[in-house]
Design a protein around this motif. Structure first.
Motif, PDB file in Angstrom:
ATOM      1  N   ALA A   1       0.839  -1.206   0.000  1.00  0.00           N
ATOM      2  CA  ALA A   1       0.000   0.000   0.000  1.00  0.00           C
ATOM      3  C   ALA A   1       0.874   1.255   0.000  1.00  0.00           C
ATOM      4  O   ALA A   1       0.562   2.244  -0.673  1.00  0.00           O
ATOM      5  CB  ALA A   1      -0.917  -0.015   1.226  1.00  0.00           C
ATOM      6  N   ALA A   2       1.969   1.224   0.735  1.00  0.00           N
ATOM      7  CA  ALA A   2       2.871   2.382   0.784  1.00  0.00           C
ATOM      8  C   ALA A   2       3.502   2.623  -0.584  1.00  0.00           C
ATOM      9  O   ALA A   2       3.658   3.756  -1.035  1.00  0.00           O
ATOM     10  CB  ALA A   2       3.958   2.153   1.836  1.00  0.00           C
ATOM     11  N   ARG A   3       3.853   1.527  -1.246  1.00  0.00           N
ATOM     12  CA  ARG A   3       4.441   1.615  -2.582  1.00  0.00           C
ATOM     13  C   ARG A   3       3.443   2.219  -3.568  1.00  0.00           C
ATOM     14  O   ARG A   3       3.771   3.132  -4.334  1.00  0.00           O
ATOM     15  CB  ARG A   3       4.834   0.189  -3.003  1.00  0.00           C
ATOM     16  CG  ARG A   3       5.775   0.081  -4.138  1.00  0.00           C
ATOM     17  CD  ARG A   3       6.050  -1.380  -4.454  1.00  0.00           C
ATOM     18  NE  ARG A   3       5.668  -1.600  -5.850  1.00  0.00           N
ATOM     19  CZ  ARG A   3       6.385  -1.178  -6.874  1.00  0.00           C
ATOM     20  NH1 ARG A   3       7.530  -0.570  -6.688  1.00  0.00           N
ATOM     21  NH2 ARG A   3       5.963  -1.373  -8.103  1.00  0.00           N
ATOM     22  N   ASP A   4       2.207   1.718  -3.516  1.00  0.00           N
ATOM     23  CA  ASP A   4       1.162   2.267  -4.398  1.00  0.00           C
ATOM     24  C   ASP A   4       0.973   3.753  -4.130  1.00  0.00           C
ATOM     25  O   ASP A   4       0.832   4.553  -5.058  1.00  0.00           O
ATOM     26  CB  ASP A   4      -0.174   1.539  -4.163  1.00  0.00           C
ATOM     27  CG  ASP A   4      -0.141   0.110  -4.684  1.00  0.00           C
ATOM     28  OD1 ASP A   4       0.795  -0.214  -5.454  1.00  0.00           O
ATOM     29  OD2 ASP A   4      -1.042  -0.672  -4.313  1.00  0.00           O
ATOM     30  N   ASP A   5       0.981   4.118  -2.857  1.00  0.00           N
ATOM     31  CA  ASP A   5       0.774   5.517  -2.481  1.00  0.00           C
ATOM     32  C   ASP A   5       1.904   6.391  -3.038  1.00  0.00           C
ATOM     33  O   ASP A   5       1.655   7.465  -3.606  1.00  0.00           O
ATOM     34  CB  ASP A   5       0.709   5.619  -0.953  1.00  0.00           C
ATOM     35  CG  ASP A   5       0.295   7.005  -0.483  1.00  0.00           C
ATOM     36  OD1 ASP A   5      -0.653   7.581  -1.065  1.00  0.00           O
ATOM     37  OD2 ASP A   5       0.932   7.518   0.455  1.00  0.00           O
ATOM     38  N   ALA A   6       3.131   5.921  -2.909  1.00  0.00           N
ATOM     39  CA  ALA A   6       4.270   6.711  -3.402  1.00  0.00           C
ATOM     40  C   ALA A   6       4.179   6.896  -4.917  1.00  0.00           C
ATOM     41  O   ALA A   6       4.344   8.010  -5.429  1.00  0.00           O
ATOM     42  CB  ALA A   6       5.584   6.028  -3.021  1.00  0.00           C
ATOM     43  N   TYR A   7       3.921   5.812  -5.640  1.00  0.00           N
ATOM     44  CA  TYR A   7       3.889   5.938  -7.107  1.00  0.00           C
ATOM     45  C   TYR A   7       2.676   6.727  -7.590  1.00  0.00           C
ATOM     46  O   TYR A   7       2.737   7.405  -8.619  1.00  0.00           O
ATOM     47  CB  TYR A   7       3.991   4.554  -7.763  1.00  0.00           C
ATOM     48  CG  TYR A   7       5.438   4.067  -7.782  1.00  0.00           C
ATOM     49  CD1 TYR A   7       6.357   4.623  -8.653  1.00  0.00           C
ATOM     50  CD2 TYR A   7       5.883   3.102  -6.880  1.00  0.00           C
ATOM     51  CE1 TYR A   7       7.686   4.221  -8.653  1.00  0.00           C
ATOM     52  CE2 TYR A   7       7.211   2.683  -6.867  1.00  0.00           C
ATOM     53  CZ  TYR A   7       8.106   3.248  -7.760  1.00  0.00           C
ATOM     54  OH  TYR A   7       9.424   2.863  -7.757  1.00  0.00           O
TER      55      TYR A   7
END
Ligand code: AMP
Ligand code: GLY
Length: 421
Positions: free
Chosen positions: A383-389
């Motif tokens: 989820a953090a990765r999706d948020d960053a991208y």
């Protein structure tokens, strides 16, 4: 508390944003800063490598605490000068900053402290290079024995390439460090250290190569995430016991106690953790991910470290979940970057500034190789990765590049510590 932060990267922007959340902070200044730090702190354009200039600013601005971000002013003795003026300073003096400033010094400290690190040899005479290379096997690790902003290292299985890099360093008058190759995933552990007191932050991982799948040259760092879902929850404590505390004790024994942030860069090998490098300051870009999760007020923590109170701080509090940061780099980086291009979307939440400046007409333009650090958080690493991208999609800089695989292998469960046979 009035806090002056020295530096101009996304690390300093992240530190300032965390300080701004601390109810104990009444004013923030940043020297020299960038277009992003200007929105949280007063900007002061001074020469941050000049100990007298930083000390004068800290006095005139009435700083209660000075936080020095980058290694170069620390190695130059800026923290010594600020402390000598009676102003609390977060960051080691020049003697202790040598743990980063000289890889040979760091190796000597580790040997005395019984801390595992890659075997190495220093070459300062080109006539000795070939024989020295023969004592290693591929992959070769060739380093500059000095500050090189993460870019002085070449890791290659091509002996000719390794030799050529070593010759370039030697021709430039730099001693070369040849090192045994360490296998296993890397981890960055940041510890608040004051003498023998060591308090670890969440372990993180950074991405040094410029391209996806760890291809291309080393950079100052293209992204990071924290914590490490593939590591044992006890990793930080284990690393403190095996690595950081013995080094902190050795620095005290040498009469050069470390105070500030001691950053251990490690490879988690089948034979146990082995140190790749020590840094004498917060890492960039890991700080952008680690501080996004810290809930303990930062100014109090840094002030306690700087004033002998670290042993008394309560256990650190962290947000649940994970954070990921992705670096947006200018065209040409890590070679000569193209500068002066307008950036849009840079004022959004989660967009930290590094090489940026505001033009007279108000536009934010690129002014360095690493331009922005976009930070996402989430309930887990995916989820953090999706948020960053997702946040990164809102940012535009002509010619820029970024890695698309930050934290991807960790999300896919493809990282593990090798086990001994
Ligand atoms: P350094 O500037 O020493 O942190 O090195 C930069 C990067 O080069 C590290 O983050 C590693 O990815 C790689 N590296 C450095 N030393 C070694 C080693 N002995 N074995 C394997 N990789 C290394
Ligand atoms: N993240 C690497 C460094 O700060 O040196």
């Amino acid at each position: 508390m009035r806090v002056l932060v020295v530096g101009s990267g996304a690390r300093e922007h992240a530190i300032l944003l965390a300080l701004a959340q601390d109810p104990g902070v009444t004013a923030l200044a940043c020297a020299p800063g960038n277009a992003g730090t200007a929105s949280v702190a007063e900007q002061r354009g001074i020469d941050v490598l000049d100990p007298a200039a930083v000390t004068a600013l800290a006095g005139e601005w009435r700083a209660d605490l000075v936080v020095i971000g980058p290694e170069v002013p620390l190695v130059a003795g800026v923290a010594d000068a600020v402390r000598a003026a009676g102003i609390p300073c977060f960051g080691p003096g020049a003697d202790a900053a040598r743990i980063e400033g000289s890889k040979a010094f760091a190796k000597d400290v580790m040997a005395a402290a019984g801390v595992a690190t890659a075997g190495c040899e220093i070459v300062d005479n080109p006539a000795h290079l070939d024989a020295a290379l023969d004592r290693f096997t591929a992959p070769y690790v060739v380093k500059d024995d000095g500050l090189a902003a993460g870019k002085g290292v070449v890791v290659t299985s091509d002996r000719d390439l390794a030799r050529a890099h070593a010759m370039t360093l030697l021709d430039g008058g730099h001693p070369v460090l040849l090192e045994a190759f360490l296998d296993g995933p890397e981890a960055s552990l940041f510890c608040l250290v004051d003498g023998e007191v060591v308090v670890p932050l969440l372990p993180a991982q950074d991405f040094k190569r410029v391209g996806d799948d760890d291809t291309g040259p080393n950079t100052g760092g293209m992204g990071a995430y924290a914590p490490l879902p593939w590591a044992s929850p006890d990793l930080a404590d284990e690393l403190v016991e095996a690595v950081v505390a013995p080094v902190a004790r050795e620095m005290v024994a040498r009469g050069t106690p470390f105070t500030g942030l001691l950053y251990a860069g490690l490879a988690l090998t089948s034979q146990g953790p082995s140190v790749i490098e020590f840094n004498c300051r917060f890492g960039d870009p890991e700080t952008q991910a680690v501080l996004a999760l810290l809930r303990t007020p930062l100014a109090g923590l840094l002030h306690a470290t700087a004033t002998g109170g670290l042993a008394d701080v309560a256990p650190l509090e962290w947000a649940e979940g994970a954070a990921v940061t992705v670096v947006v780099a200018a065209e040409g980086y890590p070679g000569t970057p193209r500068l002066g291009d307008p950036i849009t979307g840079a004022d959004a939440d989660g967009v930290l500034h590094a090489g940026t400046r505001r033009r007279d007409d108000g536009a934010v333009v690129s002014s360095g190789g690493r331009v922005l650090s976009v930070v996402g958080t989430g309930a887990d690493l995916a989820a953090a990765r999706d948020d960053a991208y997702r946040r990164l999609e809102g940012v535009h800089l002509a010619g820029s590049h970024h890695r698309t695989d930050i934290a991807l292998r960790a999300v896919r469960g493809e990282i593990g510590v090798p086990t001994a046979d």
